[in-house]
Design an enzyme around this catalytic site. Structure first.
Site, PDB file in Angstrom:
ATOM      1  N   LYS A  68       0.840  -1.200   0.000  1.00 19.47           N
ATOM      2  CA  LYS A  68       0.000   0.000   0.000  1.00 19.47           C
ATOM      3  C   LYS A  68       0.876   1.251   0.000  1.00 19.47           C
ATOM      4  O   LYS A  68       0.643   2.188  -0.765  1.00 19.47           O
ATOM      5  CB  LYS A  68      -0.931   0.007   1.221  1.00 19.47           C
ATOM      6  CG  LYS A  68      -2.103  -0.942   1.071  1.00 19.47           C
ATOM      7  CD  LYS A  68      -2.868  -1.148   2.374  1.00 19.47           C
ATOM      8  CE  LYS A  68      -3.911  -2.243   2.177  1.00 19.47           C
ATOM      9  NZ  LYS A  68      -4.542  -2.704   3.407  1.00 19.47           N
ATOM     10  N   GLN A 112      -4.903  -1.098   9.451  1.00 24.22           N
ATOM     11  CA  GLN A 112      -4.787  -2.468   8.934  1.00 24.22           C
ATOM     12  C   GLN A 112      -5.411  -3.460   9.923  1.00 24.22           C
ATOM     13  O   GLN A 112      -5.058  -3.470  11.105  1.00 24.22           O
ATOM     14  CB  GLN A 112      -3.297  -2.805   8.689  1.00 24.22           C
ATOM     15  CG  GLN A 112      -3.055  -4.161   8.078  1.00 24.22           C
ATOM     16  CD  GLN A 112      -3.608  -4.289   6.656  1.00 24.22           C
ATOM     17  OE1 GLN A 112      -3.486  -3.381   5.846  1.00 24.22           O
ATOM     18  NE2 GLN A 112      -4.218  -5.413   6.361  1.00 24.22           N
ATOM     19  N   ASP A 135     -11.276   3.185   3.790  1.00 25.89           N
ATOM     20  CA  ASP A 135     -11.667   1.774   3.716  1.00 25.89           C
ATOM     21  C   ASP A 135     -13.188   1.625   3.651  1.00 25.89           C
ATOM     22  O   ASP A 135     -13.688   0.548   3.320  1.00 25.89           O
ATOM     23  CB  ASP A 135     -11.149   1.010   4.946  1.00 25.89           C
ATOM     24  CG  ASP A 135      -9.952   0.133   4.619  1.00 25.89           C
ATOM     25  OD1 ASP A 135      -9.741  -0.159   3.428  1.00 25.89           O
ATOM     26  OD2 ASP A 135      -9.237  -0.242   5.569  1.00 25.89           O
TER      27      ASP A 135
END
Ligand code: NDP
Length: 312
Positions: A68, A112, A135
């Site tokens: 990422k 994460q 997200d």
């Protein structure tokens, strides 16, 4: 990966099915994103910034986060790393999120998952400013998606939808079956396909007659995390298959060696389906590309700048 590359070189046909090359699509998408980032810098003097928070040293999470960060930098965005020890206290993590919420250089925040057991993931996700929640997991963004309002859409289902729209001019009326009802894949995928006027069935581990239900799908999205569970006799001839599953299975040639497979038996399904995503090289690369796309979206919304249309 060599096997999949070989399918693509052979003219995108595997058995009867077209192989949907998510890797190539994601590459094109990332170059459109880089152009949008340059435009934001040159025209508005804004550099989109993505903060990634990693707690602990889970090897798979470390690989995801590294990818990422690399792709964020390659797109010309600012990348802010926050690597924290596994024993960080929940209130310390909440304090970091509050700082990132208030940091004007940060337009997207990604925590994460999974987080260590002593931390309430829901509490952390819902502490993120919903406008920076790239997200799309915050309850407000879930609500926005299900009510058809503008919000942040979870990256994996967004990537699946982009691949599907690339296959079909119009998705309406198609029967979409989604195997899996998780908050990060199955449910948002269902909401997105409903918005496209598909007739949506969500299946899960308690679903009865799952094979028969899958056989009725024009579009089958497999997101169960069960290696090669879906065989050719589960698939309606001519269906489009989106395989979200990423499963590590032992390689035949020796102990300690692994390969990645999806939830669909790829070569068998390709004899029946019209189009299918491979694993790897299908949905996976779309997830990070959509994360970058969401960061451009959040940047534009935060600054009140017109959002560029980013399509591959
Ligand atoms: P979860 O474990 O959170 O959810 C799995 C879902 O599948 C559950 O709803 C479960 O049902 C259902 N399920 C499990 N077994 C069966 C079965 N035998 N029959 C029918 N349904 C079943 O997984 P995620 O949604 O997080 O991920 C799913 C897969 O997608 C994984 O392989 C994951 O690695 C992959 N993934 C890939 C991404 C990418 O970028 N390509 C991103 C995210 C995930 P129930 O609710 O009843 O338990």
């Amino acid at each position: 990966m060599a096997l999949i590359d070989n399918y693509f070189q052979k003219g995108k046909i595997m058995g009867k099915a077209k192989v949907i090359n998510g890797k190539a699509y994601a590459e094109r998408l990332r170059s459109r994103i880089a152009e949008a980032v340059t435009h934001l810098k040159v025209t508005h003097n804004i550099t989109p910034g993505l903060a990634v928070v990693l707690v602990g040293d889970d090897p798979a999470s470390q690989v995801y986060v590294r990818n990422k960060e690399k792709q964020t930098a390659e797109a010309g965005m600012a990348s802010f790393e926050n690597k924290l020890s596994a024993d960080i206290k929940e209130n310390e993590l909440l304090a970091l999120i509050a700082n990132l919420n208030g940091d004007t250089a940060v337009h997207g925040i990604l925590v994460q998952l999974p987080l260590p057991d002593h931390i309430d993931s829901g509490k952390i996700i819902n502490a993120i400013n919903p406008d920076k929640d790239v997200d799309g997991f915050h309850a407000i963004n879930v609500g926005r998606l299900t009510t058809g309002n503008k919000g942040m859409v979870p990256c994996t289902p967004l990537g699946c939808l982009m691949l599907l729209k690339d296959q079909f001019c119009d998705l309406q009326g198609k029967h979409a079956v989604i195997v899996g009802r998780s908050n990060i894949v199955g449910k948002p995928m269902a909401a997105l396909l409903l918005q496209e006027s598909c007739t949506v069935t969500i299946a899960h581990s308690r679903t009865k007659k799952l094979r028969e239900i899958c056989q009725s799908a024009d579009i089958l999205v497999a997101a169960a995390g069960r290696p090669q569970m879906i065989g050719s006799d589960w698939i309606k001839p001519g269906a489009t298959i989106i395989d979200v599953g990423i499963n590590r299975v032992p390689k035949e040639e020796g102990p300690g060696k692994f390969r990645l497979v999806g939830d669909v038996d790829f070569s068998a399904a390709a004899e029946v389906a019209a189009a299918i995503t491979p694993v790897p090289g299908g949905v996976g690369p779309m997830t990070i590309a959509c994360l970058l796309k969401n960061t451009v979206t959040s940047t534009c919304r935060i600054h009140g700048v017109e959002e560029p249309i980013i399509a591959s």
